[in-house]
Design a protein around this motif. Structure first.
Motif, PDB file in Angstrom:
ATOM      1  N   ASP A  37      38.152  -1.109   8.484  1.00 47.62           N
ATOM      2  CA  ASP A  37      36.891  -0.579   9.004  1.00 47.62           C
ATOM      3  C   ASP A  37      36.286   0.435   8.033  1.00 47.62           C
ATOM      4  OD1 ASP A  37      37.345  -2.123  11.247  1.00 47.62           O
ATOM      5  OD2 ASP A  37      38.240  -0.476  12.400  1.00 47.62           O
ATOM      6  N   ARG A  38      37.112   1.326   7.507  1.00 45.10           N
ATOM      7  CA  ARG A  38      36.622   2.334   6.567  1.00 45.10           C
ATOM      8  C   ARG A  38      36.157   1.680   5.265  1.00 45.10           C
ATOM      9  NH1 ARG A  38      38.138   7.834   7.072  1.00 45.10           N
ATOM     10  NH2 ARG A  38      38.424   8.278   9.278  1.00 45.10           N
ATOM     11  N   ARG A  39      36.866   0.666   4.824  1.00 39.94           N
ATOM     12  CA  ARG A  39      36.485  -0.019   3.580  1.00 39.94           C
ATOM     13  C   ARG A  39      35.071  -0.566   3.682  1.00 39.94           C
ATOM     14  NH1 ARG A  39      39.637  -5.438   2.204  1.00 39.94           N
ATOM     15  NH2 ARG A  39      38.242  -6.160   3.855  1.00 39.94           N
ATOM     16  N   ASP A  40      34.766  -1.206   4.794  1.00 37.73           N
ATOM     17  CA  ASP A  40      33.422  -1.754   4.975  1.00 37.73           C
ATOM     18  C   ASP A  40      32.376  -0.644   4.966  1.00 37.73           C
ATOM     19  OD1 ASP A  40      34.597  -4.219   5.162  1.00 37.73           O
ATOM     20  OD2 ASP A  40      34.475  -4.342   7.347  1.00 37.73           O
ATOM     21  N   GLN A  41      32.718   0.490   5.556  1.00 41.62           N
ATOM     22  CA  GLN A  41      31.796   1.626   5.590  1.00 41.62           C
ATOM     23  C   GLN A  41      31.554   2.168   4.181  1.00 41.62           C
ATOM     24  OE1 GLN A  41      33.356   5.348   7.248  1.00 41.62           O
ATOM     25  NE2 GLN A  41      31.474   5.582   8.433  1.00 41.62           N
ATOM     26  N   VAL A  42      32.633   2.300   3.400  1.00 46.04           N
ATOM     27  CA  VAL A  42      32.509   2.801   2.028  1.00 46.04           C
ATOM     28  C   VAL A  42      31.684   1.833   1.180  1.00 46.04           C
ATOM     29  CG1 VAL A  42      33.765   3.381  -0.090  1.00 46.04           C
ATOM     30  CG2 VAL A  42      34.637   4.156   2.119  1.00 46.04           C
ATOM     31  N   PHE A  43      31.929   0.529   1.343  1.00 45.50           N
ATOM     32  CA  PHE A  43      31.154  -0.478   0.611  1.00 45.50           C
ATOM     33  C   PHE A  43      29.666  -0.285   0.853  1.00 45.50           C
ATOM     34  CE2 PHE A  43      33.188  -4.535  -1.038  1.00 45.50           C
ATOM     35  CZ  PHE A  43      34.373  -3.920  -1.402  1.00 45.50           C
ATOM     36  N   ALA A  44      29.299  -0.161   2.117  1.00 47.37           N
ATOM     37  CA  ALA A  44      27.876  -0.050   2.464  1.00 47.37           C
ATOM     38  C   ALA A  44      27.274   1.222   1.884  1.00 47.37           C
ATOM     39  CB  ALA A  44      27.717  -0.076   3.982  1.00 47.37           C
ATOM     40  N   THR A  45      28.021   2.306   1.958  1.00 51.10           N
ATOM     41  CA  THR A  45      27.525   3.573   1.417  1.00 51.10           C
ATOM     42  C   THR A  45      27.372   3.492  -0.089  1.00 51.10           C
ATOM     43  OG1 THR A  45      28.565   4.798   3.217  1.00 51.10           O
ATOM     44  CG2 THR A  45      27.979   6.055   1.248  1.00 51.10           C
ATOM     45  N   TYR A  46      28.371   2.908  -0.751  1.00 50.64           N
ATOM     46  CA  TYR A  46      28.302   2.775  -2.210  1.00 50.64           C
ATOM     47  C   TYR A  46      27.101   1.933  -2.629  1.00 50.64           C
ATOM     48  CZ  TYR A  46      29.112   1.013  -6.878  1.00 50.64           C
ATOM     49  OH  TYR A  46      28.941   0.647  -8.198  1.00 50.64           O
ATOM     50  N   LEU A  47      26.888   0.809  -1.989  1.00 49.99           N
ATOM     51  CA  LEU A  47      25.757  -0.054  -2.355  1.00 49.99           C
ATOM     52  C   LEU A  47      24.436   0.682  -2.196  1.00 49.99           C
ATOM     53  CD1 LEU A  47      26.839  -3.482  -0.796  1.00 49.99           C
ATOM     54  CD2 LEU A  47      26.886  -2.818  -3.200  1.00 49.99           C
ATOM     55  N   ARG A  48      24.329   1.465  -1.142  1.00 50.14           N
ATOM     56  CA  ARG A  48      23.102   2.226  -0.923  1.00 50.14           C
ATOM     57  C   ARG A  48      22.920   3.298  -2.010  1.00 50.14           C
ATOM     58  NH1 ARG A  48      24.312   3.892   3.692  1.00 50.14           N
ATOM     59  NH2 ARG A  48      24.825   6.061   3.251  1.00 50.14           N
ATOM     60  N   GLU A  49      23.995   4.004  -2.335  1.00 54.82           N
ATOM     61  CA  GLU A  49      23.879   5.077  -3.321  1.00 54.82           C
ATOM     62  C   GLU A  49      23.687   4.533  -4.733  1.00 54.82           C
ATOM     63  OE1 GLU A  49      25.741   9.163  -1.942  1.00 54.82           O
ATOM     64  OE2 GLU A  49      27.333   7.725  -2.407  1.00 54.82           O
ATOM     65  N   LYS A  50      24.369   3.460  -5.079  1.00 53.95           N
ATOM     66  CA  LYS A  50      24.223   2.914  -6.436  1.00 53.95           C
ATOM     67  C   LYS A  50      22.797   2.441  -6.683  1.00 53.95           C
ATOM     68  CE  LYS A  50      25.377  -1.206  -7.904  1.00 53.95           C
ATOM     69  NZ  LYS A  50      24.016  -1.747  -7.997  1.00 53.95           N
ATOM     70  N   ASN A 102      37.450  10.551   0.031  1.00 47.70           N
ATOM     71  CA  ASN A 102      38.340  11.682   0.291  1.00 47.70           C
ATOM     72  C   ASN A 102      38.794  11.705   1.751  1.00 47.70           C
ATOM     73  OD1 ASN A 102      38.469  12.826  -2.310  1.00 47.70           O
ATOM     74  ND2 ASN A 102      36.499  13.849  -2.027  1.00 47.70           N
ATOM     75  N   ALA A 103      37.898  11.342   2.649  1.00 50.52           N
ATOM     76  CA  ALA A 103      38.250  11.326   4.072  1.00 50.52           C
ATOM     77  C   ALA A 103      39.328  10.282   4.365  1.00 50.52           C
ATOM     78  CB  ALA A 103      37.008  11.058   4.911  1.00 50.52           C
ATOM     79  N   MET A 104      39.362   9.186   3.604  1.00 54.80           N
ATOM     80  CA  MET A 104      40.404   8.175   3.811  1.00 54.80           C
ATOM     81  C   MET A 104      41.790   8.757   3.567  1.00 54.80           C
ATOM     82  SD  MET A 104      38.611   4.763   2.174  1.00 54.80           S
ATOM     83  CE  MET A 104      39.912   3.627   2.601  1.00 54.80           C
ATOM     84  N   VAL A 105      41.904   9.629   2.576  1.00 55.15           N
ATOM     85  CA  VAL A 105      43.178  10.301   2.314  1.00 55.15           C
ATOM     86  C   VAL A 105      43.419  11.395   3.348  1.00 55.15           C
ATOM     87  CG1 VAL A 105      44.517  11.643   0.649  1.00 55.15           C
ATOM     88  CG2 VAL A 105      43.058   9.769  -0.149  1.00 55.15           C
ATOM     89  N   ASP A 106      42.403  12.219   3.580  1.00 54.35           N
ATOM     90  CA  ASP A 106      42.552  13.351   4.511  1.00 54.35           C
ATOM     91  C   ASP A 106      42.908  12.884   5.918  1.00 54.35           C
ATOM     92  OD1 ASP A 106      41.876  15.019   2.403  1.00 54.35           O
ATOM     93  OD2 ASP A 106      39.755  15.148   2.981  1.00 54.35           O
ATOM     94  N   ASP A 107      42.378  11.733   6.327  1.00 51.47           N
ATOM     95  CA  ASP A 107      42.615  11.217   7.675  1.00 51.47           C
ATOM     96  C   ASP A 107      43.854  10.327   7.762  1.00 51.47           C
ATOM     97  OD1 ASP A 107      40.290  12.536   8.303  1.00 51.47           O
ATOM     98  OD2 ASP A 107      39.036  10.725   8.372  1.00 51.47           O
ATOM     99  N   GLY A 108      44.574  10.157   6.650  1.00 47.36           N
ATOM    100  CA  GLY A 108      45.786   9.344   6.659  1.00 47.36           C
ATOM    101  C   GLY A 108      45.539   7.854   6.718  1.00 47.36           C
TER     102      GLY A 108
END
Length: 343
Positions: free
Chosen positions: A323-336, A12-18
């Motif tokens: 940069d954000r994509r890499d951050q989301v990847f890492a977060t997703y892997l941790r949460e999954k 959501n932040a990726m959209v909110d932050d443009g």
């Protein structure tokens, strides 16, 4: 805690932050699914809200959704061998060393500069790729991601199937899987625009990749358009029923192990990039597309993540997205890994 709360928050932040104009995503975890459509399809020259069901230019996801399944079918049929030399099928390419495996795993060492590449005709561009490339010392030593590998695979498919690679993909993959809207020939108003370029203007309903734009139906590295519904079917069928029975269990399993000819473990299988699950280090597969798309799939736990955006609109100069994509990847892997149940 809600499942995938941090991942969804970052999306959501990726959209909110443009960072992206808009996004369509699906996270699935067994039978549970989390999805959303948010933001804008177009910002310039007009503003248009993103709609559910719109088609995205998948860019390099074309490789794993289209070209790799066709190659897998040819391997199953014995019409192609992983360690066959490329030259066996493309005699115009004179180096006898690179193999089909090298192309699939980006370990071919094939590269080279083609002057005025984007100004050539399709026959000229194809001939240049086949005759002006060289093999450097990274062959069998280094993974170097390059579209040329999948251009070659597409042309090998054409030699074996006697039809343009994109027609073969439509006939052998898209149609048998029952993908409702996936196509190489979309209606522009059903698609999400990509970049605004000085030569082409607003690119909408045409492939963004310049090689794909020139080569048309003879391009195996880009060109496919699809909706979230299409990729949901593809993703689930790949990891749940071997692409609806098109592929053997052994062939799909081969996509989840290192297939490089380099000694030691490496991060490439048959077309896909490999990641380790943080929990127990089993392997899952992923691929990205330049336009702002990605797939992450875990066969062992029946989990997946599909993300679609047009991060190249209005311009492809968007380092913040990477940069954000890499951050989301890492977060997703941790949460999954925190929620998964091994099947």
């Amino acid at each position: 805690m809600k499942k995938y709360e941090q991942t969804i928050g970052q999306l959501n932040a990726m959209v909110d932050d443009g960072i992206v104009p808009g996004m369509t995503y699906l996270i699935f975890d067994g039978e549970q699914e989390y999805s959303a459509v948010r933001g804008m399809a177009e910002l310039q020259p007009e503003r248009e809200k993103l709609r559910s069901g719109m088609l995205y230019d998948l860019a390099s996801l074309t490789k794993v959704v289209g070209t790799v399944p066709v190659v897998a079918l040819l391997l199953q049929q014995g019409r192609l061998g992983l360690d066959d030399p490329v030259k066996k099928y493309l005699p115009e390419f004179t180096d006898p060393r690179p193999t089909i495996r090298n192309l699939l795993t980006h370990t071919s060492g094939i590269g080279g500069y083609i002057s005025h590449r984007n100004e050539l005709s399709a026959p000229e561009l194809k001939r240049a790729f086949l005759t002006q490339q060289h093999v450097d010392d990274t062959l069998n030593r280094q993974i170097r991601y390059a579209d040329v590998n999948y251009l070659y695979l597409g042309w090998i498919i054409e030699r074996l199937c006697k039809a343009p690679v994109q027609e073969v993909i439509a006939r052998q993959v898209l149609q048998p899987l029952g993908l409702p809207t996936a196509t190489f020939h979309p209606q522009p108003q059903q698609t999400v625009p990509t970049e605004i370029q000085s030569g082409r203007g607003l690119i909408r309903g045409q492939v963004h990749d310049p090689k794909g734009y020139i080569l048309g139906a003879d391009c195996g590295c880009a060109g496919l358009f699809a909706s979230l519904a299409d990729l949901r079917i593809f993703a689930r069928q790949l990891i749940e029923n071997n692409l609806n029975g098109l592929l053997t269990p052994a062939m799909v399993a081969a996509m989840f192990v290192d297939q490089t000819p380099i000694p030691g473990p490496h991060s490439r299988s048959l077309g896909w990039k490999l990641f380790h699950d943080p929990r127990d280090q089993h392997l899952l597969i992923s691929h990205t597309g330049f336009t702002g798309t990605w797939l992450v799939l875990d066969r062992q736990t029946d989990q997946g993540f599909i993300f679609l955006s047009n991060r190249v609109h209005p311009t492809a100069q968007n380092q913040a997205y990477l940069d954000r994509r890499d951050q989301v990847f890492a977060t997703y892997l941790r949460e999954k890994s925190a929620f998964q149940k091994t099947l």
